[in-house]
Design an enzyme around this catalytic site. Structure first.
Site, PDB file in Angstrom:
ATOM      1  N   LYS A 100       0.877  -1.176   0.000  1.00 51.14           N
ATOM      2  CA  LYS A 100       0.000   0.000   0.000  1.00 51.14           C
ATOM      3  C   LYS A 100       0.911   1.222   0.000  1.00 51.14           C
ATOM      4  O   LYS A 100       1.984   1.214   0.602  1.00 51.14           O
ATOM      5  CB  LYS A 100      -0.860  -0.009   1.262  1.00 51.14           C
ATOM      6  CG  LYS A 100      -2.013   0.988   1.245  1.00 51.14           C
ATOM      7  CD  LYS A 100      -3.196   0.430   0.494  1.00 51.14           C
ATOM      8  CE  LYS A 100      -4.463   1.233   0.806  1.00 51.14           C
ATOM      9  NZ  LYS A 100      -4.448   2.597   0.262  1.00 51.14           N
ATOM     10  N   CYS A 118      -2.815   8.088  -7.989  1.00 58.39           N
ATOM     11  CA  CYS A 118      -3.986   8.020  -7.116  1.00 58.39           C
ATOM     12  C   CYS A 118      -5.022   9.031  -7.602  1.00 58.39           C
ATOM     13  O   CYS A 118      -4.732  10.228  -7.689  1.00 58.39           O
ATOM     14  CB  CYS A 118      -3.595   8.312  -5.668  1.00 58.39           C
ATOM     15  SG  CYS A 118      -4.982   8.184  -4.524  1.00 58.39           S
ATOM     16  N   LYS A 173       4.071   4.541 -11.568  1.00 55.17           N
ATOM     17  CA  LYS A 173       2.692   4.122 -11.821  1.00 55.17           C
ATOM     18  C   LYS A 173       1.884   5.334 -12.256  1.00 55.17           C
ATOM     19  O   LYS A 173       1.692   6.278 -11.486  1.00 55.17           O
ATOM     20  CB  LYS A 173       2.088   3.497 -10.564  1.00 55.17           C
ATOM     21  CG  LYS A 173       0.710   2.882 -10.768  1.00 55.17           C
ATOM     22  CD  LYS A 173       0.258   2.180  -9.505  1.00 55.17           C
ATOM     23  CE  LYS A 173      -1.084   1.497  -9.697  1.00 55.17           C
ATOM     24  NZ  LYS A 173      -1.508   0.792  -8.455  1.00 55.17           N
TER      25      LYS A 173
END
Length: 379
Positions: free
Chosen positions: A46, A154, A191
């Site tokens: 995470k 995110c 990412k």
């Protein structure tokens, strides 16, 4: 006949190419331990940050299902409905770096042959924030992490200098990656968010900054549906909702399109594919486009949080594929990785029919009414 499941990705050896992605399934030491025991080749933690976060009240993630008879999509469970997607508005880990550091060390000591990737995120507005990225990187690699995944994706961070707001800014992508590479002794993956006009632009910026690989796609920005009976959002807090991330089967074709753009633009670079994978058939599409590893989230969450049955299916599928294609010379993933990448072309390169056979482009396919013959009009 035995098969070789192993891969080497950005210099990191993996027992198999299947990773549990950075998400709720990887938020604790116990979950990561269970994942490795189940057979996952790698786990991405995470996302770890220095800024304290507090998640919204109540549910942070839900699953949407669709009915075959009416194509209704809803978070309501009902007989015969199939998984459509996942939806979440969960932030990064609410645990501190000090909490994570000893756990990374213990996990690596317990599983030295498994790959543990630390997902990290900080801001990007000034030198202080860039130093935060470096502090996170130095701590994670110092405790034994095999690699770093920079969270530029995110979809629900309010700060303009964090998460997908970095991933939509090629300048920030390059600067942050370069700052981390200055201190990194392990491979660095970026990412990226799919919510950008041309993901190739941001990927190029990451590579200029020194990235060893690109991970795509994170969840797509979205909002939950409104219940037609209550007129309330299906997931809300005090009636309010904000943008969250859509994942699962619904995003598979979208994520493959993003990945195809990336691997076509950078055929010699490394990519980890994510989005809509639940068995080997979906993973195969990513491998054929050029990915060296793939990551799984939604399917694992629905399978005891860490996907013990999902990884069994993935491994069995890989074994069966390699055995069935032994005659083609396929012994490892590297033997077929990227062999369908060149089939992705501009629409102008797709063959058109000869003029005599042209009927406005419509053929007799599902959903179309049969063509009607033209009736001559009398003068």
């Amino acid at each position: 006949m035995g098969v070789d499941r192993s891969v080497t990705f950005t210099g990191i050896p993996f027992e198999n190419p299947f990773l549990l992605s950075s998400a709720p399934p990887t938020e604790s030491e116990s979950n990561i331990t269970r994942a490795f025991e189940a057979g996952w080749g790698g786990v991405v933690t995470k996302t770890i940050g220095l800024h304290p976060v507090v998640n919204v009240y109540g549910a942070k993630a839900k699953f949407m299902r669709t009915s075959p008879d009416d194509a209704n999509v809803s978070m309501k469970k009902r007989p015969g409905a199939a998984l459509h997607s996942s939806w979440n508005w969960e932030l990064i880990s609410d645990k501190t770096l000090e909490w994570w550091a000893p756990r990374i060390r213990r996990i690596k000591e317990a599983f030295p042959n498994k790959a543990l990737i630390a997902s990290i995120m900080a801001g990007s507005g000034n030198d202080k924030e860039l130093r935060h990225w470096q502090e996170l990187a130095e701590t994670a690699q110092g405790e034994g992490a095999d690699g770093l995944e920079l969270n530029f994706s995110c979809p629900h961070m309010d700060r303009r200098d964090m998460g997908s707001n970095i991933g939509r800014d090629q300048g920030l992508c390059s600067v942050v990656t370069e700052a981390v590479k200055e201190v990194a002794k392990v491979p660095v993956w970026c990412k990226l968010t799919p919510a950008t006009a041309d993901i190739v632009v941001e990927a190029a910026a990451c590579f200029r900054g020194g990235a060893d690989a690109i991970v795509s796609s994170n969840t797509f920005p979205s909002i939950p549906l409104i219940d037609p009976e209550t007129l309330e959002f299906e997931i809300n807090v005090d009636g309010l909702v904000s943008s969250g991330g859509l994942g699962g089967p619904a995003i598979l074709p979208l994520s493959l399109a993003k990945m195809a753009s990336l691997t076509k633009a950078f055929p010699d670079r490394s990519f980890s594919g994510i989005g809509g994978i639940s068995d080997f058939n979906q993973a195969l599409s990513y491998f054929l486009l050029g990915c060296g590893t793939v990551q799984v989230c939604t399917a694992a969450m629905l399978d005891q949080a860490v996907g013990p049955n999902v990884i069994k299916k993935l491994l069995a599928g890989l074994d069966a594929f390699l055995e069935s294609h032994a005659k083609d010379g396929f012994k490892t993933i590297e033997d077929f990785r990227g062999i369908r990448r060149d089939r992705i072309v501009l629409q102008s390169e797709i063959r058109r029919p000869e003029s005599a056979d042209y009927h406005s482009g419509y053929e007799t396919v599902e959903g179309y009414a049969p063509p009607q013959a033209e009736v001559a009009v009398r003068a």
